[in-house]
Design a protein around this motif. Structure first.
Motif, short mmCIF file in Angstrom:
data_model
loop_
_atom_site.label_atom_id
_atom_site.label_comp_id
_atom_site.label_asym_id
_atom_site.label_seq_id
_atom_site.Cartn_x
_atom_site.Cartn_y
_atom_site.Cartn_z
N LYS A 1 26.06 -1.42 6.65
CA LYS A 1 24.83 -1.97 7.23
C LYS A 1 23.57 -1.36 6.62
CE LYS A 1 27.05 -2.89 11.67
NZ LYS A 1 27.01 -2.67 13.14
N ILE A 2 23.72 -0.70 5.48
CA ILE A 2 22.57 -0.04 4.85
C ILE A 2 22.17 -0.79 3.59
CG2 ILE A 2 21.75 2.11 3.80
CD1 ILE A 2 23.71 3.62 5.53
N GLU A 3 20.89 -1.00 3.43
CA GLU A 3 20.38 -1.69 2.25
C GLU A 3 20.50 -0.77 1.04
OE1 GLU A 3 18.60 -4.93 0.25
OE2 GLU A 3 19.32 -4.77 2.32
N PRO A 4 21.12 -1.23 -0.05
CA PRO A 4 21.26 -0.38 -1.24
C PRO A 4 19.90 -0.13 -1.90
CG PRO A 4 22.05 -2.60 -1.69
CD PRO A 4 21.76 -2.54 -0.22
N LEU A 5 19.88 0.89 -2.76
CA LEU A 5 18.64 1.29 -3.43
C LEU A 5 18.36 0.41 -4.65
CD1 LEU A 5 19.07 5.18 -3.42
CD2 LEU A 5 17.63 3.81 -1.90
N PHE A 6 17.07 0.31 -4.96
CA PHE A 6 16.58 -0.30 -6.20
C PHE A 6 17.07 -1.74 -6.37
CE2 PHE A 6 17.70 4.24 -7.48
CZ PHE A 6 16.53 4.75 -6.96
N ARG A 7 17.32 -2.39 -5.26
CA ARG A 7 17.82 -3.75 -5.34
C ARG A 7 16.65 -4.71 -5.27
NH1 ARG A 7 22.56 -6.28 -1.45
NH2 ARG A 7 23.10 -8.07 -2.78
N LYS A 8 16.60 -5.62 -6.20
CA LYS A 8 15.52 -6.59 -6.22
C LYS A 8 15.74 -7.62 -5.13
CE LYS A 8 14.53 -6.21 -11.17
NZ LYS A 8 14.44 -6.95 -12.44
N LYS A 9 14.70 -7.81 -4.32
CA LYS A 9 14.78 -8.82 -3.27
C LYS A 9 14.57 -10.20 -3.87
CE LYS A 9 14.51 -5.17 -0.57
NZ LYS A 9 14.68 -3.82 -1.09
N LYS A 10 15.58 -11.04 -3.68
CA LYS A 10 15.46 -12.39 -4.21
C LYS A 10 14.50 -13.21 -3.37
CE LYS A 10 20.13 -12.51 -6.14
NZ LYS A 10 21.43 -13.23 -6.15
N LEU B 1 10.25 4.32 -13.71
CA LEU B 1 11.14 4.68 -12.62
C LEU B 1 11.47 3.48 -11.74
CD1 LEU B 1 9.40 7.97 -11.38
CD2 LEU B 1 11.42 7.81 -12.84
N TYR B 2 12.68 3.52 -11.19
CA TYR B 2 13.00 2.68 -10.05
C TYR B 2 12.67 3.50 -8.80
CZ TYR B 2 15.56 -0.69 -12.94
OH TYR B 2 15.89 -1.64 -13.87
N ILE B 3 11.91 2.92 -7.89
CA ILE B 3 11.44 3.66 -6.71
C ILE B 3 11.84 2.89 -5.46
CG2 ILE B 3 9.44 4.63 -5.50
CD1 ILE B 3 7.99 4.66 -8.23
N ASP B 4 12.32 3.62 -4.48
CA ASP B 4 12.64 3.02 -3.18
C ASP B 4 12.33 4.06 -2.11
OD1 ASP B 4 13.45 1.17 -1.33
OD2 ASP B 4 15.33 0.70 -2.36
N TYR B 5 12.25 3.63 -0.87
CA TYR B 5 11.92 4.58 0.20
C TYR B 5 12.42 4.05 1.54
CZ TYR B 5 8.12 1.39 1.43
OH TYR B 5 7.40 0.29 1.79
N VAL B 6 12.55 4.99 2.49
CA VAL B 6 12.89 4.68 3.88
C VAL B 6 11.87 5.36 4.76
CG1 VAL B 6 14.61 4.91 5.71
CG2 VAL B 6 15.35 4.48 3.36
N ALA C 1 14.56 7.08 -9.62
CA ALA C 1 15.50 7.32 -10.71
C ALA C 1 14.99 6.66 -11.97
CB ALA C 1 16.88 6.78 -10.35
N SER C 2 15.37 7.22 -13.10
CA SER C 2 14.96 6.68 -14.39
C SER C 2 15.56 5.29 -14.58
CB SER C 2 15.40 7.61 -15.51
OG SER C 2 15.30 6.97 -16.76
N LYS C 3 14.73 4.35 -14.97
CA LYS C 3 15.23 3.01 -15.24
C LYS C 3 16.28 3.03 -16.35
CE LYS C 3 11.10 0.43 -13.80
NZ LYS C 3 10.02 -0.50 -14.24
N GLN C 4 16.06 3.90 -17.32
CA GLN C 4 17.00 3.98 -18.44
C GLN C 4 18.38 4.42 -17.97
OE1 GLN C 4 15.67 6.60 -21.55
NE2 GLN C 4 17.36 6.11 -22.92
N LYS C 5 18.41 5.43 -17.06
CA LYS C 5 19.71 5.92 -16.57
C LYS C 5 20.40 4.87 -15.70
CE LYS C 5 18.77 10.89 -16.64
NZ LYS C 5 18.72 12.14 -15.83
N GLU D 1 0.83 -1.21 0.00
CA GLU D 1 0.00 0.00 0.00
C GLU D 1 0.86 1.26 0.00
OE1 GLU D 1 -0.32 -2.49 1.99
OE2 GLU D 1 -2.30 -3.37 1.59
N THR D 2 1.99 1.23 0.75
CA THR D 2 2.90 2.38 0.76
C THR D 2 3.44 2.65 -0.63
OG1 THR D 2 3.53 1.96 3.06
CG2 THR D 2 5.03 3.30 1.74
N GLY D 3 3.84 1.60 -1.35
CA GLY D 3 4.33 1.76 -2.71
C GLY D 3 3.30 2.37 -3.63
#
Length: 311
Positions: free
Chosen positions: A149-158, A47-52, A63-67, A27-29
């Motif tokens: 110890k920080i989760e990187p951005l736009f990383r797909k969770k396996k 877009l690639y979207i992430d949040y904290v 960020a633009s997926k293309q970039k 729902e947040t997404g």
């Protein structure tokens, strides 16, 4: 394959702070994608979207997926993407602007009472850097150790495989209903045994009650017979009768049969005496008849019938 860290400047990754109510991840997404449409001209699907999360707010990175996809490595190494915000988030008791130099730009992040407020991006020049430092803006040197110890951005969770866990869950789903069914059967059997005992007890109680009821009926009949055959208290009857008739009445004849009576008398206004009989709880069904006035007199002859209650 090696992993390389890449700090994304505002030319590639934008940062916004949004008011987001406490919701689940999905729902947040959806809320973030809806709010991005207010100031991003393209489609959120590009877009690639992430949040904290920060309490009732969210620091949103997009960020633009293309970039992002264009940042490929010839050797096939994997990039771990971060925003300058991650560096400043580790600073305790932040207040004011903080800066970092990335890709020929000065990235500024503003904090109030340790909460991120806004970000700005300026073209880099040594003069601008010096001017900002004179204004009291602290510049932070990128330190990769802060990102361990920080989760990187736009990383797909396996998606992890939980074969054994799923097998265990499946087994429980098969066993638990059988166990509950067994418990239910045992419970029903116990209930039926208890119900049978209660019914038998009620049958016995009803039999006892029926016998008692019959005995009670016999006793009441005997009592009524004794009551009806009890001799009338004649003195009390005459006293109550005299009280209702008054002293001006002379009783010429009186007949008693059980509790019923009939009398003939002479007196003043015999019909007016009916009120006294009604107010006397010892009499009922008192009816006057054959009322006649005497010649040359204010007195009248009359007859009465009624029932006396000697109680």
């Amino acid at each position: 394959m090696k992993r390389k860290i890449r700090i994304l400047s505002s030319n590639i990754c934008s940062v916004r702070i949004m008011d987001i109510p406490p919701l689940g991840a999905e729902e947040t997404g959806q809320v973030i994608r809806h709010k991005l449409a207010a100031f991003y001209p393209g489609s959120a699907d590009d877009l690639y979207i992430d949040y904290v999360r920060e309490n009732d707010k969210a620091v949103v990175f997009f960020a633009s997926k293309q970039k992002i996809d264009s940042l490929s490595d010839p050797e096939g190494n994997e990039f771990l993407f971060y925003s300058p915000w991650h560096f400043f988030a580790s600073i305790s008791e932040k207040d004011g602007y903080y800066g970092i130099i990335l890709d020929g730009r000065i990235e500024l992040f503003c904090y109030e009472n340790d909460h991120f407020v806004e970000s700005r991006s300026l073209d880099y020049s040594s003069e601008r850097e010096a001017s900002l430092k004179e204004e009291g803006i602290a510049f932070v040197e990128p330190s990769l150790s802060t990102l361990n110890k920080i989760e990187p951005l736009f990383r797909k969770k396996k998606k992890k495989k939980y074969f054994l866990s799923n097998l265990l869950i499946l087994g429980l789903l098969l066993i638990i209903p059988q166990f509950l069914f067994y418990r239910q059967v045992k419970s029903d059997e116990e209930y039926n045994r208890t119900l049978k005992k209660e019914i038998q007890s009620l049958i016995l109680d009803n039999a006892r009650y029926s016998g008692s009821e019959e005995e009670y009926g016999k006793l009441m009949n005997e009592y009524q017979e004794l009551k009806d055959s009890r001799p009338l208290n004649i003195n009390r009857f005459l006293s109550e009768l005299s009280s209702s008739l008054g002293r001006d009445v002379v009783i010429e004849s009186l007949v008693l049969k059980g509790n019923s009576f009939q009398l003939n008398g002479v007196g003043l206004n015999p019909l007016g005496k009916m009120e006294k009989f009604q107010n006397n709880g010892h009499f009922s069904h008192v009816v006057p008849y054959q009322v006649k006035a005497l010649e040359n007199s204010s007195r009248e002859t009359f007859s009465l019938t009624g029932v006396y209650h000697d109680e």
